[in-house]
Design an enzyme around this catalytic site. Structure first.
Site, short mmCIF file in Angstrom:
data_model
loop_
_atom_site.label_atom_id
_atom_site.label_comp_id
_atom_site.label_asym_id
_atom_site.label_seq_id
_atom_site.Cartn_x
_atom_site.Cartn_y
_atom_site.Cartn_z
N ASP A 151 0.83 -1.21 0.00
CA ASP A 151 0.00 0.00 0.00
C ASP A 151 0.86 1.26 0.00
OD1 ASP A 151 -2.35 -1.61 0.40
OD2 ASP A 151 -1.71 -1.82 2.48
N SER A 194 2.35 6.75 0.71
CA SER A 194 1.55 5.86 1.54
C SER A 194 0.12 5.98 1.02
CB SER A 194 1.64 6.27 3.00
OG SER A 194 0.77 5.48 3.77
N ARG A 195 -0.38 4.91 0.43
CA ARG A 195 -1.68 5.02 -0.26
C ARG A 195 -2.86 5.03 0.70
NH1 ARG A 195 0.83 0.92 -3.63
NH2 ARG A 195 2.06 2.05 -5.15
N VAL A 196 -2.72 4.41 1.85
CA VAL A 196 -3.86 4.37 2.77
C VAL A 196 -3.56 5.02 4.12
CG1 VAL A 196 -4.89 2.31 1.75
CG2 VAL A 196 -3.24 2.05 3.58
#
Lengths: 119, 506
Positions: free
Chosen positions: B342, B367-369
């Site tokens: 992620d 950081s995608r989430v």
């Protein structure tokens, strides 16, 4: 001669099923198969014959009644009897890649393993 | 158990025992070498089943051919001889997990490596288990603080997330997760204690010893388990190590606890798997890796999750590490893991050599989430941080071509230098929530603009110490993580200005 592993496997299966290996089969293996094919054939034949061989191990020499019973249980196989006093009581049968243990030695081994785990 | 009970137990077993037939499927070792054995027989063996050799050595069924069964050896191959009998166990490989493992250093077969006795008890957890389903998961929303300003501000990590740490050798890849483990002793804002599992794959024993010593010194072993398959261990042990670590983590996750698992590193894990696959004569693909190398890592990392309330509400966060060669992120394994995780924290050797530690490249790290797991206070101050840094890098590169720069450009470059200074952090020197927020705020709000770059670090340190002692109430308010009100921001600005007047650094 071009023979696939599958053909050699089938040949070994049929040869192992015969009570006597004919001279023509012996000649075929000697003359027609390459060294590599012969090695592969021996490997297949050894496996097939061990699958047809039953080894019965008992602590004492088995009685005739016991031998008859085993012969009836494995009609297609050759049965070899071995006497192993260390088994204590019971028997051990080995056929193909299966081992059946029904003897005191194995029972004690299992008890020791269980105790070791629980200690 | 006393002697009397023991005797009674043995007697009971002996007198009540019946000789029940036991059927064993067995085979014979045909060839052995390089950590792989080939056996004939074993017609009932299943894929991934554990097998036992005559000398009690263990192996794992890895290939089922028509004539042979290939077994990867979990013990050194010198212990296995041709013609030796091998039998199926009917078990898949697993680890016995209980809280007793916390604080211990073990190998993937659960032999203690810390010189103390290890009595295995608890639940047997299989190494391979399906990842939690969609309905069993919750979105990532709780932060997992690393205590590193650069990460917590720009690439925040949430509990249940998979964040890759990637970089060349000697860029500080291991330092980040070790700092993260150490930082977990801070129990901020009533968050649950995180149980940390550090999985060392193919590393030197001396490195592991150093890590254990540091964690012990910091008191972090109280909530940490180390699973180590060193460079001298068989490839099979290196292959199963991350799965063992994950299985241990899942045990705690399924009991509602928060777990952090660090896989250090998956490059060596991929090498071990490639070695086994080539020895097993599996078809080789790109870079000689087997075709299922992507699936190997995706099924491992998919087991990281934040669980729903019905499933206990625990979480398993994964921090895999990947070593690149000459900063090449586009190699096979790095691109695979980047696409599975992620987000990634990219460490650059140029930054590291320039003394910028942690050497995080803000442009390539993402950081995608984690954004949804960031505290509101941090979000408030760090929002413009990435933009500031991106502008700084661009302008800095541009400024190398000409000397005539307008004031605005010069100011931005100067601000950028100070922001970069603030993001520098020494190893084992993690920051609490409030300190991180205040430092980032001071840098992005331009309150450090007229401080000489080389003095920014010292000034920041003194400022934080001053605010912690003289403005305890405000410090505590910021530490709650709630969005800072106008009043708090003004108070913070005034406090920093007031400190500047009395600072000995300036």
């Amino acid at each position: 001669m071009r023979l696939t592993d599958d053909t050699l496997r089938q040949l070994a299966r049929r040869v192992a099923a015969e009570p006597d290996i004919s001279a023509s089969v012996q000649r075929f293996v000697d003359e027609k198969l390459t060294r590599q094919q012969r090695k592969q054939f021996v490997f297949f034949l050894r496996r097939e014959s061990s699958a047809r061989r039953v080894c019965v191990r008992t602590p004492d020499a088995p009685s005739d009644a016991v031998r008859t019973s085993f012969r009836q249980s494995f009609p297609q196989s050759s049965i070899v009897y071995e006497t192993v006093p260390a088994l204590g009581a019971g028997f051990q049968i080995e056929y193909g890649d299966t081992l059946v243990n029904a003897n005191v030695r194995r029972m004690l081994e299992r008890t020791i393993e269980e105790l070791k785990e629980n200690l | 158990m006393n002697a009397e009970d023991f005797i009674k137990q043995i007697e009971e077993k002996l007198y009540t025992a019946t000789i029940a037939p036991e059927m064993i499927n067995q085979g014979t070792v045909d060839s052995v070498g390089d950590g792989v054995a080939r056996a004939t027989g074993l017609s009932q063996a299943g894929f991934g089943e554990e097998v036992e050799f005559d000398n009690k050595a263990r192996g794992l069924v890895f290939n089922l051919d028509e004539d042979y069964v290939s077994i990867i050896l979990l013990s050194p191959s010198t212990e296995i001889k041709e013609g030796m009998k091998v039998r199926t166990t009917g078990k898949v490989l697993g680890v016995t997990v209980s809280r007793d493992l916390i604080g211990r250093v073990i190998d993937p077969l659960q032999n203690a490596l810390d010189g103390r006795d290890l009595k295995l008890s608890g639940e047997l957890c299989p190494l391979e288990r399906p990842a939690p389903g969609v309905v069993d998961r919750l979105p990532v929303d709780t932060p997992l603080k690393t205590g590193l300003k650069a990460i917590d501000a720009m690439t925040p990590i949430g509990r249940g997330q998979r964040e890759l740490i990637i970089g060349d050798r000697n860029t500080g890849k291991t330092a980040i997760p070790i700092d993260t483990i150490i930082n977990q002793k801070r129990l901020e804002r009533g968050l649950k204690q995180v149980i940390c599992i550090y999985c060392a794959i193919g590393q030197k024993r001396s490195n592991i010893a150093k890590i254990v010593a540091k964690l012990e010194e910091e008191g972090a072993m109280a909530y940490t388990i180390i699973v180590a398959a060193t460079a001298s261990d068989p490839a099979a042990q290196q292959y199963i190590a991350p799965f063992a670590a994950c299985a241990i983590g899942e045990y705690f996750r399924d009991r509602g606890e928060d777990v952090l698992v660090i896989y250090d590193d998956l490059t060596k894990h991929a090498w071990a798997y490639r070695q086994l696959s080539l020895l097993l004569k599996r078809p080789a693909g790109r870079e000689a890796y087997p075709g299922d190398i992507f699936y190997l890592h995706s099924r491992l990392l998919e087991r990281a999750a934040r669980m729903s309330k019905e499933r206990g509400g625990g979480s398993l966060t994964a921090l895999p590490i990947i070593e690149t060669q000459a900063n090449d992120m586009s190699a096979y394994i790095p691109t695979n893991i980047i696409s599975i995780t992620d987000g990634q924290i990219y460490l650059e050797s140029d930054l590291f050599n320039a003394g910028f530690k942690p050497a995080i490249n803000a442009g390539l790290s993402v950081s995608r989430v984690g954004g949804s797991a960031q505290t509101r206070a941090m979000k408030q101050v760090a929002g413009i941080l990435r933009i500031e840094l991106a502008q700084f890098r661009e302008l800095q590169a541009f400024s190398q071509f000409g000397s005539d720069l307008d004031d605005d450009t010069l100011n931005r470059i100067e601000r950028g230098k100070r922001v970069m200074e603030v993001l520098k952090q020494l190893q084992y020197n993690t920051f609490d929530d409030a300190s991180e927020v205040i430092s980032v705020f001071a840098a992005t709000a331009g309150m450090l603009d007229d401080i000489p770059v080389e003095k920014v670090g010292t000034f920041e340190e003194e400022m934080l110490a001053h605010l912690r002692h003289s403005h305890t109430e405000m410090f505590g308010r910021i530490a709650t993580g709630a969005k800072m009100s106008e009043e708090t921001i003004n108070e913070l600005q005034n406090a920093i200005r007031e400190f500047r007047k009395q600072s000995v650094t300036l």
